[in-house]
Design a protein around this motif. Structure first.
Motif, PDB file in Angstrom:
ATOM      1  N   GLU A  10     -14.177  11.559  18.537  1.00 52.51           N
ATOM      2  CA  GLU A  10     -13.661  10.257  18.733  1.00 52.51           C
ATOM      3  C   GLU A  10     -14.565   9.174  17.316  1.00 52.51           C
ATOM      4  OE1 GLU A  10     -13.146   8.834  22.460  1.00 52.51           O
ATOM      5  OE2 GLU A  10     -11.393  10.149  22.862  1.00 52.51           O
ATOM      6  N   MET A  11     -15.715   9.779  17.275  1.00 50.93           N
ATOM      7  CA  MET A  11     -16.676   9.024  16.489  1.00 50.93           C
ATOM      8  C   MET A  11     -16.237   8.895  15.190  1.00 50.93           C
ATOM      9  SD  MET A  11     -20.688   9.880  17.356  1.00 50.93           S
ATOM     10  CE  MET A  11     -20.652  11.550  16.684  1.00 50.93           C
ATOM     11  N   LYS A  12     -16.356   7.640  14.588  1.00 48.87           N
ATOM     12  CA  LYS A  12     -15.857   7.463  13.289  1.00 48.87           C
ATOM     13  C   LYS A  12     -16.718   7.836  11.916  1.00 48.87           C
ATOM     14  CE  LYS A  12     -12.064   5.375  14.852  1.00 48.87           C
ATOM     15  NZ  LYS A  12     -10.936   6.040  14.859  1.00 48.87           N
ATOM     16  N   VAL A  13     -17.671   8.942  12.353  1.00 43.87           N
ATOM     17  CA  VAL A  13     -18.721   9.375  11.363  1.00 43.87           C
ATOM     18  C   VAL A  13     -18.591  10.730  11.342  1.00 43.87           C
ATOM     19  CG1 VAL A  13     -20.486   8.709  12.860  1.00 43.87           C
ATOM     20  CG2 VAL A  13     -20.838   8.972  10.318  1.00 43.87           C
ATOM     21  N   THR A  14     -18.878  11.637  10.657  1.00 39.25           N
ATOM     22  CA  THR A  14     -19.272  12.956  10.542  1.00 39.25           C
ATOM     23  C   THR A  14     -20.508  13.269   9.568  1.00 39.25           C
ATOM     24  OG1 THR A  14     -17.950  13.356   8.135  1.00 39.25           O
ATOM     25  CG2 THR A  14     -16.678  13.333  10.247  1.00 39.25           C
ATOM     26  N   ALA A  60     -20.873  15.046   7.214  1.00 39.61           N
ATOM     27  CA  ALA A  60     -20.876  14.975   5.812  1.00 39.61           C
ATOM     28  C   ALA A  60     -20.821  13.346   5.392  1.00 39.61           C
ATOM     29  CB  ALA A  60     -19.085  15.297   5.315  1.00 39.61           C
ATOM     30  N   ASP A  61     -20.360  12.402   6.027  1.00 34.63           N
ATOM     31  CA  ASP A  61     -20.941  10.951   5.963  1.00 34.63           C
ATOM     32  C   ASP A  61     -22.383  10.756   5.934  1.00 34.63           C
ATOM     33  OD1 ASP A  61     -18.176  10.041   5.714  1.00 34.63           O
ATOM     34  OD2 ASP A  61     -18.178   9.995   8.120  1.00 34.63           O
ATOM     35  N   LEU A  62     -23.086  11.479   6.811  1.00 39.75           N
ATOM     36  CA  LEU A  62     -24.394  11.210   6.883  1.00 39.75           C
ATOM     37  C   LEU A  62     -25.002  11.859   5.646  1.00 39.75           C
ATOM     38  CD1 LEU A  62     -25.220  11.991  10.586  1.00 39.75           C
ATOM     39  CD2 LEU A  62     -25.142   9.931   9.627  1.00 39.75           C
ATOM     40  N   MET A  63     -24.846  13.099   5.121  1.00 38.68           N
ATOM     41  CA  MET A  63     -25.361  13.621   3.859  1.00 38.68           C
ATOM     42  C   MET A  63     -25.243  12.841   2.752  1.00 38.68           C
ATOM     43  SD  MET A  63     -24.727  17.652   4.403  1.00 38.68           S
ATOM     44  CE  MET A  63     -22.999  17.964   4.830  1.00 38.68           C
ATOM     45  N   LEU A  64     -23.989  12.285   2.739  1.00 37.11           N
ATOM     46  CA  LEU A  64     -23.684  11.251   1.452  1.00 37.11           C
ATOM     47  C   LEU A  64     -24.512  10.014   1.597  1.00 37.11           C
ATOM     48  CD1 LEU A  64     -21.804  10.770  -0.867  1.00 37.11           C
ATOM     49  CD2 LEU A  64     -20.158   9.726   0.651  1.00 37.11           C
ATOM     50  N   TRP A  65     -24.630   9.279   2.748  1.00 39.78           N
ATOM     51  CA  TRP A  65     -25.427   8.178   2.977  1.00 39.78           C
ATOM     52  C   TRP A  65     -26.857   8.248   2.678  1.00 39.78           C
ATOM     53  CZ3 TRP A  65     -22.749   6.773   8.561  1.00 39.78           C
ATOM     54  CH2 TRP A  65     -21.584   6.357   7.883  1.00 39.78           C
ATOM     55  N   PHE A  66     -27.428   9.530   3.113  1.00 40.99           N
ATOM     56  CA  PHE A  66     -28.900   9.782   2.904  1.00 40.99           C
ATOM     57  C   PHE A  66     -29.314  10.537   1.723  1.00 40.99           C
ATOM     58  CE2 PHE A  66     -28.924   8.420   7.318  1.00 40.99           C
ATOM     59  CZ  PHE A  66     -29.737   7.513   7.840  1.00 40.99           C
ATOM     60  N   LYS A  91     -27.701  16.941  13.416  1.00 38.74           N
ATOM     61  CA  LYS A  91     -27.230  16.805  14.861  1.00 38.74           C
ATOM     62  C   LYS A  91     -28.082  15.815  15.499  1.00 38.74           C
ATOM     63  CE  LYS A  91     -27.231  20.131  19.044  1.00 38.74           C
ATOM     64  NZ  LYS A  91     -27.746  21.469  19.620  1.00 38.74           N
ATOM     65  N   ARG A  92     -29.425  15.843  15.219  1.00 35.63           N
ATOM     66  CA  ARG A  92     -30.041  14.679  15.840  1.00 35.63           C
ATOM     67  C   ARG A  92     -29.593  13.342  15.671  1.00 35.63           C
ATOM     68  NH1 ARG A  92     -34.841  11.715  15.211  1.00 35.63           N
ATOM     69  NH2 ARG A  92     -35.011  12.445  13.158  1.00 35.63           N
ATOM     70  N   ALA A  93     -29.122  12.943  14.449  1.00 38.05           N
ATOM     71  CA  ALA A  93     -28.819  11.855  13.985  1.00 38.05           C
ATOM     72  C   ALA A  93     -27.338  11.447  14.677  1.00 38.05           C
ATOM     73  CB  ALA A  93     -28.437  11.837  12.419  1.00 38.05           C
ATOM     74  N   LEU A  94     -26.343  12.495  14.683  1.00 39.90           N
ATOM     75  CA  LEU A  94     -25.072  12.306  15.268  1.00 39.90           C
ATOM     76  C   LEU A  94     -25.426  11.905  16.974  1.00 39.90           C
ATOM     77  CD1 LEU A  94     -22.951  15.144  13.617  1.00 39.90           C
ATOM     78  CD2 LEU A  94     -22.975  12.637  13.441  1.00 39.90           C
TER      79      LEU A  94
END
Length: 402
Positions: A344-348, A350-356, A365-368
């Protein structure tokens, strides 16, 4: 007479039109007389399987070697079984051969308990040669004929008897109880899968405490997977009132009381389905956690709603607490959560890799997990833009900075 008997009446009518006898038999008649819900009906007839197949256009040979034909009528399936007697049993479970006969009484005579040896004709009249209705009135489980013979024929009947104690809130007739104790060792000839099925049904009943007491008194406890090595479990079951627990909660309690260091192995010995083993192993982890600390929103979230309810129900009982409205209280907690599962989270990732602008790795995993906790603690709303702004200000090496 009511449903599902009414829908099945045409089956009996067609058999009778061809000069055969046919009756409703077994558990459906028993439950009808007890005013219990009935899922389906079984029909016994003097017609042989080939004669049954000649009468009905659509049939399936589900167990034709034992006289059973599935008749398809108006889109529903009805098991129609020829009156039969059985020869010598093998492995204390299955008859070596069956012989088709024309006598209803002889057919009923081979059944396990008097309450299951009752027939009903198309007019709702009861045929009860072995006084099964009296057993129902007395809330008593007793064998048809000689109890020792019935259990030596099929040792699983001993577990069925005690399962009915739990399901129907009945007791064991004295001779039946004595025969179970005398033949308990025959249970070792029965497949563990069948024993597991009976225990599952027993744990679903409303008279579990009494049934488990009978397991011990009749010495069946020693022939159940793992339990022969855990004689100390019974006093705990006697100490607590477990009738209100669900089937999964009883398994969880049993697993906890066993003090096993290998819950997966313990449950596998019962030939339990893998999905259920995973569920109970996870529940056991959270039960031990609950015994050490209070729930948090995040631990509820990690456990899931169903496991939270099961764990808290068992916890309250072993702590001798009231355990009132557990399901309602935990359901309200989950309703208040912004999210109830990771999907249900609106982030994946893939989003984290793009943003950072970083490749994948353990940091994702830790960030999620950080994001999950922040959403659950309502530090950030579950919206992609809000999450992006929040996580970019975080020091991923120090969660406390967020």
């Amino acid at each position: 007479m009511n449903e599902p008997f009414l829908s099945a009446k045409p089956i009996i009518q067609k058999l009778e039109e061809q000069s055969f006898e046919a009756y409703f038999v077994g558990g459906s008649v028993r439950d009808y007389l007890l005013n219990r819900s009935i899922a389906d009906v079984d029909i016994a007839t003097s017609a042989t399987p080939e004669e049954v197949k000649s009468i009905f256009p659509v049939t399936v040979d589900t167990g034709i070697e034992h006289g059973t034909v599935l008749v398809i009528y108006n889109g529903k399936g009805y098991e129609v079984t020829t009156f039969r007697t059985e020869t010598e049993y093998i492995d204390h479970r299955r008859p070596e051969t069956v012989k088709f006969i024309r006598s209803l009484t002889e057919d009923l005579k081979r059944r396990d308990f008097t309450m299951n040896a009752i027939a009903m004709n198309i007019h709702g009249e009861i045929i009860d040669p072995f006084h099964g209705r009296l057993a129902l009135q007395n809330r008593m489980i007793e064998c048809v004929g000689n109890a020792n013979e019935r259990f030596q024929e099929d040792a699983l009947r001993m577990m069925r008897a005690i399962r009915f104690v739990s399901q129907l809130n009945f007791s064991l007739e004295n001779e039946t109880k004595i025969a179970i104790k005398a033949n308990a060792q025959l249970l070792q000839h029965i497949a563990v899968e069948r024993i597991f099925q009976e225990c599952t049904k027993l744990f679903q009943g409303k008279n579990k405490n009494q049934a488990i007491q009978f397991l011990y008194e009749c010495n069946l406890w020693n022939y159940l997977p793992e339990l022969k090595n855990h004689q100390d479990l019974l006093p705990c079951f006697q100490k607590w009132e477990i009738n209100h627990l669900s089937e999964k909660q009883v398994w969880l309690l049993l697993l906890f009381l066993s003090k096993t260091n290998n819950p997966t192995g313990f449950l596998k010995s019962w030939r339990m389905p893998t999905k259920k083993i995973s569920y109970l192993s996870k529940a056991l982890f959270f039960l031990h956690k609950r015994l050490k600390e209070e729930w948090t929103i995040y631990s509820h979230y990690q456990a899931t709603k169903e496991i939270s309810i099961d764990v808290e129900s068992v916890y309250q009982m072993i702590q001798n607490q009231s355990g009132e409205n557990i399901e309602q209280k935990i359901s309200e907690i989950f309703l208040s959560m912004p999210i109830q599962k990771p999907e249900e989270m609106k982030v994946t990732g893939a989003d984290l890799m793009l943003w950072f602008d970083r490749p994948g790795g353990p940091w994702i995993k830790r960030a999620l997990e950080m994001i999950e906790k922040a959403i659950l603690q309502k530090k950030v709303s579950n919206e992609k833009g809000a999450i992006k702004g929040w996580i970019l200000t975080c020091n991923l090496q120090q969660e406390k900075d967020c």
